[in-house]
Design a protein around this motif. Sequence first.
Motif, PDB file in Angstrom:
ATOM      1  N   LYS A  67       0.839  -1.208   0.000  1.00 11.35           N
ATOM      2  CA  LYS A  67       0.000   0.000   0.000  1.00 11.35           C
ATOM      3  C   LYS A  67       0.868   1.251   0.000  1.00 11.35           C
ATOM      4  O   LYS A  67       0.603   2.210  -0.753  1.00 11.35           O
ATOM      5  N   PHE A  68       1.909   1.266   0.812  1.00  6.28           N
ATOM      6  CA  PHE A  68       2.817   2.415   0.867  1.00  6.28           C
ATOM      7  C   PHE A  68       3.548   2.600  -0.460  1.00  6.28           C
ATOM      8  O   PHE A  68       3.683   3.736  -0.957  1.00  6.28           O
ATOM      9  N   ILE A  69       4.030   1.522  -1.028  1.00  2.00           N
ATOM     10  CA  ILE A  69       4.775   1.619  -2.291  1.00  2.00           C
ATOM     11  C   ILE A  69       3.871   2.136  -3.403  1.00  2.00           C
ATOM     12  O   ILE A  69       4.268   2.990  -4.218  1.00  2.00           O
ATOM     13  N   PHE A  70       2.634   1.631  -3.452  1.00  2.00           N
ATOM     14  CA  PHE A  70       1.675   2.089  -4.468  1.00  2.00           C
ATOM     15  C   PHE A  70       1.422   3.584  -4.334  1.00  2.00           C
ATOM     16  O   PHE A  70       1.442   4.321  -5.318  1.00  2.00           O
ATOM     17  N   ARG A  71       1.197   4.053  -3.095  1.00  2.00           N
ATOM     18  CA  ARG A  71       0.912   5.472  -2.896  1.00  2.00           C
ATOM     19  C   ARG A  71       2.141   6.332  -3.170  1.00  2.00           C
ATOM     20  O   ARG A  71       2.029   7.425  -3.740  1.00  2.00           O
ATOM     21  N   ALA A  72       3.333   5.845  -2.792  1.00  2.00           N
ATOM     22  CA  ALA A  72       4.554   6.601  -3.068  1.00  2.00           C
ATOM     23  C   ALA A  72       4.746   6.778  -4.573  1.00  2.00           C
ATOM     24  O   ALA A  72       5.131   7.864  -5.041  1.00  2.00           O
ATOM     25  N   ASN A  73       4.457   5.740  -5.353  1.00  2.00           N
ATOM     26  CA  ASN A  73       4.587   5.848  -6.802  1.00  2.00           C
ATOM     27  C   ASN A  73       3.544   6.785  -7.404  1.00  2.00           C
ATOM     28  O   ASN A  73       3.752   7.326  -8.500  1.00  2.00           O
ATOM     29  N   ASP A  74       2.455   6.983  -6.709  1.00  2.00           N
ATOM     30  CA  ASP A  74       1.436   7.919  -7.151  1.00  2.00           C
ATOM     31  C   ASP A  74       1.834   9.363  -6.849  1.00  2.00           C
ATOM     32  O   ASP A  74       1.418  10.291  -7.549  1.00  2.00           O
ATOM     33  N   LYS A  75       2.664   9.559  -5.812  1.00  2.00           N
ATOM     34  CA  LYS A  75       3.021  10.896  -5.352  1.00  2.00           C
ATOM     35  C   LYS A  75       4.390  11.373  -5.840  1.00  2.00           C
ATOM     36  O   LYS A  75       4.652  12.573  -5.895  1.00  2.00           O
ATOM     37  N   PHE A  76       5.285  10.432  -6.142  1.00  2.00           N
ATOM     38  CA  PHE A  76       6.649  10.773  -6.542  1.00  2.00           C
ATOM     39  C   PHE A  76       7.004  10.049  -7.845  1.00  2.00           C
ATOM     40  O   PHE A  76       6.432   8.993  -8.153  1.00  2.00           O
ATOM     41  N   LYS A  77       7.954  10.613  -8.568  1.00  2.00           N
ATOM     42  CA  LYS A  77       8.479   9.910  -9.736  1.00  2.00           C
ATOM     43  C   LYS A  77       9.177   8.638  -9.274  1.00  2.00           C
ATOM     44  O   LYS A  77       9.864   8.642  -8.248  1.00  2.00           O
ATOM     45  N   SER A  78       9.018   7.558 -10.021  1.00  2.00           N
ATOM     46  CA  SER A  78       9.563   6.267  -9.608  1.00  2.00           C
ATOM     47  C   SER A  78      11.071   6.325  -9.405  1.00  2.00           C
ATOM     48  O   SER A  78      11.608   5.685  -8.488  1.00  2.00           O
ATOM     49  N   GLU A  79      11.768   7.112 -10.241  1.00  2.00           N
ATOM     50  CA  GLU A  79      13.224   7.212 -10.103  1.00  2.00           C
ATOM     51  C   GLU A  79      13.640   8.016  -8.873  1.00  2.00           C
ATOM     52  O   GLU A  79      14.823   8.015  -8.493  1.00  2.00           O
ATOM     53  N   ASN A  80      12.684   8.694  -8.251  1.00  2.00           N
ATOM     54  CA  ASN A  80      12.982   9.491  -7.051  1.00  2.00           C
ATOM     55  C   ASN A  80      12.583   8.780  -5.758  1.00  2.00           C
ATOM     56  O   ASN A  80      12.580   9.393  -4.691  1.00  2.00           O
ATOM     57  N   ILE A  81      12.236   7.494  -5.847  1.00  2.00           N
ATOM     58  CA  ILE A  81      11.836   6.718  -4.670  1.00  2.00           C
ATOM     59  C   ILE A  81      12.925   5.705  -4.335  1.00  2.00           C
ATOM     60  O   ILE A  81      13.374   4.944  -5.197  1.00  2.00           O
ATOM     61  N   GLN A  82      13.356   5.730  -3.094  1.00  2.00           N
ATOM     62  CA  GLN A  82      14.336   4.754  -2.598  1.00  2.00           C
ATOM     63  C   GLN A  82      13.707   3.977  -1.455  1.00  2.00           C
ATOM     64  O   GLN A  82      13.047   4.559  -0.581  1.00  2.00           O
ATOM     65  N   LYS A  83      13.912   2.676  -1.441  1.00  2.00           N
ATOM     66  CA  LYS A  83      13.372   1.824  -0.382  1.00  2.00           C
ATOM     67  C   LYS A  83      14.514   1.235   0.440  1.00  2.00           C
ATOM     68  O   LYS A  83      15.521   0.791  -0.119  1.00  2.00           O
ATOM     69  N   ILE A  84      14.334   1.249   1.756  1.00  2.00           N
ATOM     70  CA  ILE A  84      15.331   0.698   2.683  1.00  2.00           C
ATOM     71  C   ILE A  84      14.638  -0.319   3.582  1.00  2.00           C
ATOM     72  O   ILE A  84      13.552  -0.056   4.105  1.00  2.00           O
ATOM     73  N   LEU A  85      15.275  -1.461   3.781  1.00  2.00           N
ATOM     74  CA  LEU A  85      14.714  -2.502   4.622  1.00  2.00           C
ATOM     75  C   LEU A  85      15.207  -2.341   6.052  1.00  2.00           C
ATOM     76  O   LEU A  85      16.388  -2.098   6.293  1.00  2.00           O
ATOM     77  N   LEU A  86      14.281  -2.485   6.998  1.00  2.00           N
ATOM     78  CA  LEU A  86      14.623  -2.423   8.422  1.00  2.00           C
ATOM     79  C   LEU A  86      14.231  -3.733   9.081  1.00  2.00           C
ATOM     80  O   LEU A  86      13.060  -4.088   9.142  1.00  2.00           O
ATOM     81  N   SER A  87      15.230  -4.454   9.584  1.00  2.00           N
ATOM     82  CA  SER A  87      15.007  -5.709  10.286  1.00  2.00           C
ATOM     83  C   SER A  87      15.594  -5.608  11.687  1.00  2.00           C
ATOM     84  O   SER A  87      16.717  -5.118  11.863  1.00  2.00           O
ATOM     85  N   ARG A  88      14.856  -6.072  12.681  1.00  2.00           N
ATOM     86  CA  ARG A  88      15.350  -6.054  14.054  1.00  2.00           C
ATOM     87  C   ARG A  88      16.624  -6.867  14.198  1.00  2.00           C
ATOM     88  O   ARG A  88      17.444  -6.607  15.079  1.00  2.00           O
ATOM     89  N   THR A  89      16.810  -7.866  13.350  1.00  2.00           N
ATOM     90  CA  THR A  89      17.976  -8.742  13.461  1.00  2.00           C
ATOM     91  C   THR A  89      19.201  -8.174  12.756  1.00  2.00           C
ATOM     92  O   THR A  89      20.283  -8.742  12.855  1.00  2.00           O
ATOM     93  N   SER A  90      19.030  -7.071  12.044  1.00  2.00           N
ATOM     94  CA  SER A  90      20.165  -6.494  11.315  1.00  2.00           C
ATOM     95  C   SER A  90      20.055  -4.971  11.282  1.00  2.00           C
ATOM     96  O   SER A  90      20.016  -4.359  10.209  1.00  2.00           O
ATOM     97  N   ILE A  91      20.020  -4.383  12.454  1.00  2.00           N
ATOM     98  CA  ILE A  91      19.881  -2.933  12.538  1.00  2.00           C
ATOM     99  C   ILE A  91      21.120  -2.229  12.005  1.00  2.00           C
ATOM    100  O   ILE A  91      21.041  -1.134  11.439  1.00  2.00           O
ATOM    101  N   SER A  92      22.286  -2.855  12.162  1.00  2.00           N
ATOM    102  CA  SER A  92      23.510  -2.240  11.651  1.00  2.00           C
ATOM    103  C   SER A  92      23.447  -2.064  10.134  1.00  2.00           C
ATOM    104  O   SER A  92      23.966  -1.077   9.594  1.00  2.00           O
ATOM    105  N   ASN A  93      22.797  -3.008   9.437  1.00  2.00           N
ATOM    106  CA  ASN A  93      22.628  -2.858   7.992  1.00  2.00           C
ATOM    107  C   ASN A  93      21.754  -1.654   7.673  1.00  2.00           C
ATOM    108  O   ASN A  93      22.009  -0.919   6.715  1.00  2.00           O
ATOM    109  N   PHE A  94      20.721  -1.443   8.470  1.00  2.00           N
ATOM    110  CA  PHE A  94      19.849  -0.290   8.258  1.00  2.00           C
ATOM    111  C   PHE A  94      20.636   1.005   8.449  1.00  2.00           C
ATOM    112  O   PHE A  94      20.487   1.950   7.667  1.00  2.00           O
ATOM    113  N   GLU A  95      21.462   1.070   9.470  1.00  2.00           N
ATOM    114  CA  GLU A  95      22.280   2.267   9.705  1.00  2.00           C
ATOM    115  C   GLU A  95      23.156   2.570   8.497  1.00  2.00           C
ATOM    116  O   GLU A  95      23.266   3.726   8.067  1.00  2.00           O
ATOM    117  N   ARG A  96      23.785   1.529   7.952  1.00  2.00           N
ATOM    118  CA  ARG A  96      24.646   1.731   6.773  1.00  2.00           C
ATOM    119  C   ARG A  96      23.822   2.115   5.550  1.00  2.00           C
ATOM    120  O   ARG A  96      24.216   2.998   4.768  1.00  2.00           O
TER     121      ARG A  96
END
Length: 346
Positions: A67-96
């Motif tokens: 739902k979020f991705i669909f709405r983001a593509n409706d509001k922003f150009k697709s090339e201007n959208i970046q997605k980042i994954l957040l997992s409790r088991t790998s927070i250091s990856n999220f920081e990087r």
Amino acid sequence: MNLQMNSAPVEYEYKAGNAKCDVLILAAGFEDRAYHFLETATFADDAHCILICFDNDISENLEVTKKFIFRANDKFKSENIQKILLSRTSISNFERNIASTLATLPRVVSNIFIDVSGMPNYCICISLNAIRNYYPYVGQGVIYSSAKQYFPTYDEYHKKTDIIENSEFLPVSMATEMSEVLMLEAFSGHRSKEGISCLAIFAGYDAHRSAGVIESINPSMLLLMHGEPGDNSLNWRLDLSRQLHKKFENTRKTASEVVSTLNSFESLSKLEEYYQFLFEDYDFTIAPICSKMQTVATYLFWERYREVQLVFPLPIGYSMDRRPQGVSKTYFTNLGAKNSLFRFAK
């Protein structure tokens, strides 16, 4: 837009045209309020969006993310959208990853919005740290949408309040029982007082998480910061927080204060007040458990006093049927640039 560090939150005007931001950062949270700003606001054609997506075992997570991705593509150009994954088991990856994602954006921007409505407290601090390090000369606008209904409800409070002090009753909230106290290296602070410490807790309604962090830190002094809701109809929640935490006041030297759950600079000022009295004798640790805007205050305080430690008591999981319901108001708070001179609100 002129961003002043001591600006109080104001209600956001959705009908005022495009949001005055070059970059929007938000998380695909499963509460209604997490989606509201993305759904309702309008953005300039060249605006960028960083969407934080959760990797967890909540069954509804995949549909919420879609739902979020669909709405983001409706509001922003697709090339201007970046997605980042957040997992409790790998927070250091999220920081990087959030740091590296910011590096792909235009270096020259005027305004950055961060919508904290769907972010866990540790995510708020990590995100602000990354943003303010990469754009030290640019102010941020913090977006926060409040819910219409929170758990525990008033009916639950009214039925149980007379037995809280004399039993082990804990009202059921969205967060389940405590899992761990998250201590991130970035916010580890500096310990110098040989175990003599003050733990400041922004106390909410999950007393089991407060108990867990008190046991983990084992502070010499405890500072309980109870939240006063921005909506007067919710003032009973302040009484509930006090009752739930009263038993901790007998375990060690304790101070108790009331600060706004909405105005970050009020919380910031109160932390500053205590720190000036205590820093020579105590190591200082802060656990933001209550509101997201108090977490913003916690981060800003740490940014000025890097010797302070931030800790995050985490639940095992979340109960979807106990999440805050609906959307009430959206608030906008101006933060000054990291490298600008500022004074705390008085």
